[in-house]
Design a protein around this motif. Structure first.
Motif, PDB file in Angstrom:
ATOM      1  N   VAL A  80       2.714  23.148  31.736  1.00 39.46           N
ATOM      2  CA  VAL A  80       3.949  22.596  32.301  1.00 39.46           C
ATOM      3  C   VAL A  80       4.780  21.872  31.242  1.00 39.46           C
ATOM      4  O   VAL A  80       4.253  21.070  30.466  1.00 39.46           O
ATOM      5  N   THR A  81       6.062  22.158  31.247  1.00 33.88           N
ATOM      6  CA  THR A  81       7.044  21.400  30.483  1.00 33.88           C
ATOM      7  C   THR A  81       7.956  20.713  31.487  1.00 33.88           C
ATOM      8  O   THR A  81       8.512  21.368  32.375  1.00 33.88           O
ATOM      9  N   ALA A  82       8.100  19.404  31.370  1.00 38.20           N
ATOM     10  CA  ALA A  82       8.903  18.617  32.301  1.00 38.20           C
ATOM     11  C   ALA A  82      10.113  18.063  31.570  1.00 38.20           C
ATOM     12  O   ALA A  82       9.974  17.463  30.503  1.00 38.20           O
ATOM     13  N   VAL A  83      11.299  18.263  32.140  1.00 39.16           N
ATOM     14  CA  VAL A  83      12.518  17.743  31.519  1.00 39.16           C
ATOM     15  C   VAL A  83      13.313  16.941  32.538  1.00 39.16           C
ATOM     16  O   VAL A  83      13.307  17.227  33.729  1.00 39.16           O
ATOM     17  N   ASP A  84      14.000  15.932  32.040  1.00 47.97           N
ATOM     18  CA  ASP A  84      14.876  15.116  32.867  1.00 47.97           C
ATOM     19  C   ASP A  84      15.871  14.437  31.939  1.00 47.97           C
ATOM     20  O   ASP A  84      15.637  14.318  30.736  1.00 47.97           O
ATOM     21  N   ALA A  85      16.976  13.976  32.522  1.00 49.81           N
ATOM     22  CA  ALA A  85      17.981  13.270  31.734  1.00 49.81           C
ATOM     23  C   ALA A  85      17.686  11.783  31.625  1.00 49.81           C
ATOM     24  O   ALA A  85      18.270  11.092  30.791  1.00 49.81           O
ATOM     25  N   ASP A  86      16.790  11.273  32.467  1.00 48.44           N
ATOM     26  CA  ASP A  86      16.532   9.835  32.557  1.00 48.44           C
ATOM     27  C   ASP A  86      15.292   9.473  31.743  1.00 48.44           C
ATOM     28  O   ASP A  86      14.183   9.868  32.086  1.00 48.44           O
ATOM     29  N   THR A 101       4.095  18.748  28.635  1.00 45.81           N
ATOM     30  CA  THR A 101       5.062  18.529  27.554  1.00 45.81           C
ATOM     31  C   THR A 101       6.306  17.934  28.184  1.00 45.81           C
ATOM     32  O   THR A 101       6.849  18.488  29.138  1.00 45.81           O
ATOM     33  N   VAL A 102       6.756  16.798  27.674  1.00 49.12           N
ATOM     34  CA  VAL A 102       7.878  16.074  28.275  1.00 49.12           C
ATOM     35  C   VAL A 102       9.044  16.065  27.296  1.00 49.12           C
ATOM     36  O   VAL A 102       8.889  15.659  26.139  1.00 49.12           O
ATOM     37  N   ARG A 103      10.203  16.524  27.764  1.00 47.30           N
ATOM     38  CA  ARG A 103      11.393  16.582  26.906  1.00 47.30           C
ATOM     39  C   ARG A 103      12.590  16.017  27.668  1.00 47.30           C
ATOM     40  O   ARG A 103      12.742  16.228  28.873  1.00 47.30           O
ATOM     41  N   ARG A 104      13.471  15.346  26.941  1.00 45.33           N
ATOM     42  CA  ARG A 104      14.703  14.868  27.545  1.00 45.33           C
ATOM     43  C   ARG A 104      15.789  15.932  27.399  1.00 45.33           C
ATOM     44  O   ARG A 104      15.976  16.502  26.316  1.00 45.33           O
ATOM     45  N   ALA A 105      16.487  16.208  28.486  1.00 42.49           N
ATOM     46  CA  ALA A 105      17.555  17.202  28.460  1.00 42.49           C
ATOM     47  C   ALA A 105      18.476  16.964  29.643  1.00 42.49           C
ATOM     48  O   ALA A 105      18.052  16.486  30.693  1.00 42.49           O
ATOM     49  N   THR A 106      19.747  17.302  29.445  1.00 43.36           N
ATOM     50  CA  THR A 106      20.737  17.174  30.504  1.00 43.36           C
ATOM     51  C   THR A 106      21.355  18.538  30.759  1.00 43.36           C
ATOM     52  O   THR A 106      21.959  19.131  29.859  1.00 43.36           O
ATOM     53  N   LEU A 107      21.174  19.053  31.963  1.00 43.54           N
ATOM     54  CA  LEU A 107      21.769  20.337  32.316  1.00 43.54           C
ATOM     55  C   LEU A 107      23.280  20.268  32.214  1.00 43.54           C
ATOM     56  O   LEU A 107      23.874  19.227  32.512  1.00 43.54           O
ATOM     57  N   PRO A 108      23.907  21.353  31.750  1.00 46.45           N
ATOM     58  CA  PRO A 108      23.396  22.715  31.624  1.00 46.45           C
ATOM     59  C   PRO A 108      22.867  23.103  30.253  1.00 46.45           C
ATOM     60  O   PRO A 108      22.923  24.292  29.903  1.00 46.45           O
ATOM     61  N   VAL A 109      22.352  22.184  29.468  1.00 46.11           N
ATOM     62  CA  VAL A 109      21.837  22.536  28.136  1.00 46.11           C
ATOM     63  C   VAL A 109      20.349  22.209  28.088  1.00 46.11           C
ATOM     64  O   VAL A 109      19.948  21.075  28.386  1.00 46.11           O
ATOM     65  N   LEU A 110      19.538  23.192  27.715  1.00 45.64           N
ATOM     66  CA  LEU A 110      18.098  23.000  27.587  1.00 45.64           C
ATOM     67  C   LEU A 110      17.658  23.311  26.159  1.00 45.64           C
ATOM     68  O   LEU A 110      18.119  24.292  25.566  1.00 45.64           O
ATOM     69  N   PRO A 111      16.762  22.500  25.592  1.00 50.14           N
ATOM     70  CA  PRO A 111      16.367  22.666  24.187  1.00 50.14           C
ATOM     71  C   PRO A 111      15.220  23.647  23.989  1.00 50.14           C
ATOM     72  O   PRO A 111      14.220  23.355  23.328  1.00 50.14           O
ATOM     73  N   PHE A 112      15.355  24.846  24.572  1.00 45.44           N
ATOM     74  CA  PHE A 112      14.281  25.824  24.496  1.00 45.44           C
ATOM     75  C   PHE A 112      14.821  27.182  24.067  1.00 45.44           C
ATOM     76  O   PHE A 112      15.982  27.496  24.291  1.00 45.44           O
ATOM     77  N   GLU A 113      13.938  27.994  23.488  1.00 50.52           N
ATOM     78  CA  GLU A 113      14.301  29.351  23.084  1.00 50.52           C
ATOM     79  C   GLU A 113      14.454  30.238  24.313  1.00 50.52           C
ATOM     80  O   GLU A 113      13.973  29.904  25.407  1.00 50.52           O
TER      81      GLU A 113
END
Length: 273
Positions: A80-86, A101-113
């Motif tokens: 699991v990879t978990a993303v959130d803006a907060d 795996t925890v990553r910060r991201a704000t839709l509509p942009v995700l830091p993944f291939e």
């Protein structure tokens, strides 16, 4: 979010009702899928039944909040990879679920291939994004071919569990202007299904889920108001006498649901890459 722990006691508990249907809609069943290796069993004689070696399914929990989807997907054996803006939400998820795996991201942009995930699950996140078409395109980009996306959102006119707070503000005579909801323009199931199709998803379908949110009404007040989310943070900012008046109105309006629970309705959309 001012208090992720309060959010976890309140909204996260409410949203957990849809976690299992959401994951069931996007994760694979017993069939062999892309990424599975089929080999003869060790030492098996010719013609013996093949053995399926599965790698863990790669699941993206987008808009993870306090991690109710992450927890369930990990329990099911997913990677699991978990993303959130907060960042406060992410800190809580990282602490509770070190295997994710925890990553910060704000839709509509995700830091993944491209094609990084087998499944994407968004539990009540799409109703918060500013650009729905761009978000759907991005979710499709990070899915592998054949992968599934699942997204839930509230049916706003059947959300007694949260509408009771707006009604309490109105009954107490407190001016209240809810945040603008861009998603309101596309929230009808047929409209949202059309957006998924336009984004390139296939086999699109939308289900409607209804349930009763059975919760102690005092705890529900605390969880929602103390969380400090954008919809009802205005309650916590009121002077003490006004706060008490809103609370009294809430107690009266929520009382009929103390035993039966608040009626709640949500939609669940699924599409394939």
């Amino acid at each position: 979010m001012r208090d992720p722990e309060a959010y976890d006691r309140g909204f996260a508990r409410l949203s957990s009702h849809t976690v299992q249907p959401l994951l069931a809609a996007v994760t694979r069943g017993a069939d062999v899928t892309a990424g599975d290796a089929v080999t003869p069993g060790a030492g098996a004689p010719p013609g013996a039944e093949a053995r399926v070696e599965r790698r863990p399914e790669r699941v993206l929990d987008v808009g993870c909040g306090t991690g109710v989807v992450t927890a369930a997907a990990l329990a099911a054996g997913a990677q699991v990879t978990a993303v959130d803006a907060d960042p406060a939400m992410l800190e809580l998820v990282a602490r509770r679920h070190p295997a994710a795996t925890v990553r910060r991201a704000t839709l509509p942009v995700l830091p993944f291939e491209d094609a990084s995930f087998d499944a994407v699950a968004g539990n009540f996140v799409v109703n918060h994004v500013a650009d729905v078409p761009a978000t759907l395109a991005e979710l499709r980009r990070v899915l592998r071919p054949g992968g599934a996306v699942g997204l839930t959102w509230w049916k706003s006119d059947e959300m007694t569990a949260t509408n009771v707070f707006a009604e309490a503000l109105a009954a107490a005579g407190v001016p209240y202007e809810p945040p603008v909801r861009p998603f309101a323009a596309v929230e009808r199931p047929e409209h949202f299904a059309g957006l998924l199709a336009e984004a390139g998803f296939t086999a699109v379908d939308v289900r409607t889920l209804r349930w009763r949110h059975r919760v102690d009404v005092t705890a529900w007040w605390s969880g929602v108001v103390e969380a400090g989310g954008p919809r009802f943070e205005t309650i916590a900012r009121q002077p003490p006498e006004t706060y008490a008046r809103v609370r009294a109105c809430y107690d009266r309006l929520a009382a009929p649901y103390a035993t039966t629970g608040f009626p709640v309705c949500a939609h669940l959309a699924r599409g394939l890459r």
